[in-house]
Design a protein around this motif. Structure first.
Motif, PDB file in Angstrom:
ATOM      1  N   ASN A  57      45.859  29.413  39.395  1.00  0.00           N
ATOM      2  CA  ASN A  57      46.642  29.283  40.617  1.00  0.00           C
ATOM      3  C   ASN A  57      46.807  30.629  41.309  1.00  0.00           C
ATOM      4  OD1 ASN A  57      49.754  29.290  41.775  1.00  0.00           O
ATOM      5  ND2 ASN A  57      48.636  27.409  42.217  1.00  0.00           N
ATOM      6  N   SER A  58      46.483  30.663  42.599  1.00  0.00           N
ATOM      7  CA  SER A  58      46.666  31.884  43.405  1.00  0.00           C
ATOM      8  C   SER A  58      45.922  33.070  42.798  1.00  0.00           C
ATOM      9  CB  SER A  58      48.154  32.208  43.563  1.00  0.00           C
ATOM     10  OG  SER A  58      48.837  31.144  44.177  1.00  0.00           O
ATOM     11  N   CYS A  59      44.691  32.836  42.381  1.00  0.00           N
ATOM     12  CA  CYS A  59      43.853  33.899  41.829  1.00  0.00           C
ATOM     13  C   CYS A  59      42.828  34.365  42.853  1.00  0.00           C
ATOM     14  CB  CYS A  59      43.119  33.404  40.584  1.00  0.00           C
ATOM     15  SG  CYS A  59      44.167  33.174  39.138  1.00  0.00           S
ATOM     16  N   ASP A  60      42.392  35.609  42.724  1.00  0.00           N
ATOM     17  CA  ASP A  60      41.356  36.164  43.596  1.00  0.00           C
ATOM     18  C   ASP A  60      40.549  37.194  42.813  1.00  0.00           C
ATOM     19  OD1 ASP A  60      39.851  36.667  45.876  1.00  0.00           O
ATOM     20  OD2 ASP A  60      41.253  38.157  46.643  1.00  0.00           O
ATOM     21  N   HIS A  61      39.230  36.980  42.768  1.00  0.00           N
ATOM     22  CA  HIS A  61      38.315  37.829  42.009  1.00  0.00           C
ATOM     23  C   HIS A  61      38.707  37.856  40.528  1.00  0.00           C
ATOM     24  CE1 HIS A  61      37.294  39.297  46.086  1.00  0.00           C
ATOM     25  NE2 HIS A  61      36.093  39.453  45.549  1.00  0.00           N
ATOM     26  N   VAL A  62      38.482  36.717  39.888  1.00  0.00           N
ATOM     27  CA  VAL A  62      38.830  36.528  38.475  1.00  0.00           C
ATOM     28  C   VAL A  62      37.662  35.846  37.767  1.00  0.00           C
ATOM     29  CG1 VAL A  62      40.370  35.323  36.873  1.00  0.00           C
ATOM     30  CG2 VAL A  62      41.313  36.430  38.914  1.00  0.00           C
ATOM     31  N   THR A  63      37.402  36.254  36.525  1.00  0.00           N
ATOM     32  CA  THR A  63      36.396  35.618  35.669  1.00  0.00           C
ATOM     33  C   THR A  63      37.072  35.082  34.412  1.00  0.00           C
ATOM     34  OG1 THR A  63      34.595  37.044  36.426  1.00  0.00           O
ATOM     35  CG2 THR A  63      34.327  36.004  34.273  1.00  0.00           C
ATOM     36  N   LEU A  64      36.798  33.810  34.117  1.00  0.00           N
ATOM     37  CA  LEU A  64      37.190  33.193  32.851  1.00  0.00           C
ATOM     38  C   LEU A  64      35.904  32.894  32.093  1.00  0.00           C
ATOM     39  CD1 LEU A  64      39.786  32.843  34.558  1.00  0.00           C
ATOM     40  CD2 LEU A  64      40.090  30.603  33.517  1.00  0.00           C
ATOM     41  N   SER A  65      35.746  33.526  30.944  1.00  0.00           N
ATOM     42  CA  SER A  65      34.482  33.447  30.219  1.00  0.00           C
ATOM     43  C   SER A  65      34.724  33.105  28.748  1.00  0.00           C
ATOM     44  CB  SER A  65      33.759  34.798  30.326  1.00  0.00           C
ATOM     45  OG  SER A  65      32.535  34.780  29.645  1.00  0.00           O
TER      46      SER A  65
END
Length: 370
Positions: free
Chosen positions: A157-165
């Protein structure tokens, strides 16, 4: 002579004191930056930028709220167990800019979902949401094992330029007696520039549900047991901007033993909005019980009405390289229910075998062969 000796002693003592680490340096060097008790959380995250959470028990009814300083690295070790209480949650919230959050080998975030599950999901006894991510600035969250969510697992929620790996979201225990319900894997809202990659979701609801997002790629995701790769757009009734999904791409994913492979639904009781430039490419399906590809513009109050509306047009949709098989006794490979003028500019390449019922399509673009 005496004064020279005294000066030498003072100088030596001063040098020794100067060589000692400051409080922040001490915290960054070891034990003081390791959280083992819930009471330590606030002081450590406000002081440290290299943090370990080790074998932590979180009291029921409390959020493990990790508001991390810019550039912080945090590592989960061992089992983090969240106590049981009937409330909304979230159990864990992670926020910060340019942060790195890692799960060490063998680490687990345990939501103890079996102590809540009653087969009623959002209904029945009150169940907390599990993880909420609100990060930015090139943050990376990797290697987290999320076990037994009481209900929705990971809210991005309300993220910007994020990686989940390399996440492992495992609610497979909720399959027993069909007690797990509304256990969405990743729910994505109000987010831009997101990458989810090389992850696994085993659950009883949407593997991924995109509600409002732009510039998102979901790559090499393995889904099983749930409702597939989904868009659910139009739940907000406040403005058209609240219901925009644009430039969202699913690539090289698998969906097995699930109700749906691909599911796109718009809410006809919501405000206006748009779905544009969304693609599903190289998606393999197996053991699908209901619909291989399900696209419908007729949701109201959480249910299909059979009466589609074009308040949220679906344009620039590309579904190509979608292959696989159906197993359900009432299964359909393709079900499309568009409103007149609601769907246009699609690219289509679907080959799904084993369906027990014929495809059903309404107002689909002319190039989509049903």
């Amino acid at each position: 002579m005496f004064s020279l000796r005294l000066f030498s002693v003072i100088a030596t003592a001063f040098a020794a004191v100067s060589a000692l680490p400051t409080q922040n340096e001490t915290l960054s060097l070891g034990g003081s930056c390791t959280i083992k008790e819930f009471s330590q959380v606030s002081s450590v995250i406000s002081s440290c930028t290299n943090i370990v959470i080790s074998g932590l028990s979180v009291p029921g009814g409390k959020t493990l709220d990790l508001k991390l300083k810019k550039g912080t690295t945090l590592t989960f070790e061992g089992k983090t167990v969240f106590g049981v209480a009937h409330w909304d949650g979230p159990l864990l919230q992670i926020s910060g800019e340019k942060i790195t959050v890692k799960g060490a080998s063998g680490s687990v975030l345990d939501g103890q979902g079996a102590k809540y599950w009653d087969g009623k999901g959002d209904g029945g006894v009150k169940k907390p949401k599990f993880v909420r991510v609100k990060a930015s600035g090139g943050s990376v969250l990797t290697g987290l094992h999320v076990l037994n969510c009481p209900r929705q697992c990971v809210s991005v929620n309300s993220c910007d330029h994020v990686t989940l790996s390399n996440w492992n979201v495992d609610v497979s225990a909720g399959d027993k007696n069909k007690l797990g319900h509304n256990t969405d894997g990743f729910d994505i809202s109000s987010t831009s520039n997101l990458l989810i990659e090389n992850s696994v979701v085993k659950n009883q609801d949407d593997c991924v549900a995109v509600n409002k997002a732009q510039h998102v790629t979901i790559s090499k995701l393995q889904c099983s047991g749930g409702h597939g790769l989904s868009l659910s757009v139009g739940m907000s009734k406040t403005s058209a901007e609240a219901n925009v999904v644009k430039d969202v791409h699913f690539v090289d994913c698998t969906v097995t033993n699930s109700d749906n492979g691909i599911h796109i639904k718009t809410h006809s009781d919501g405000a206006h909005g748009t779905i544009d430039n969304v693609s599903y490419k190289n998606i393999h399906l197996s053991g699908i019980a209901k619909f291989g590809v399900n696209i419908q513009q007729d949701y109201e109050n959480g249910h299909s009405t059979g009466k589609p509306k074009n308040n949220i047009p679906i344009t620039g949709l590309s579904i190509t390289g979608v292959t696989g098989s159906m197993t359900g006794s009432n299964s359909k490979a393709v079900y499309i229910l568009c409103a007149s003028g609601g769907c246009s500019g699609w690219n289509w390449g679907v080959s799904i075998s084993g369906a027990k019922k014929a495809n059903s399509c309404t107002h689909q673009p002319s190039n989509v062969k049903c």
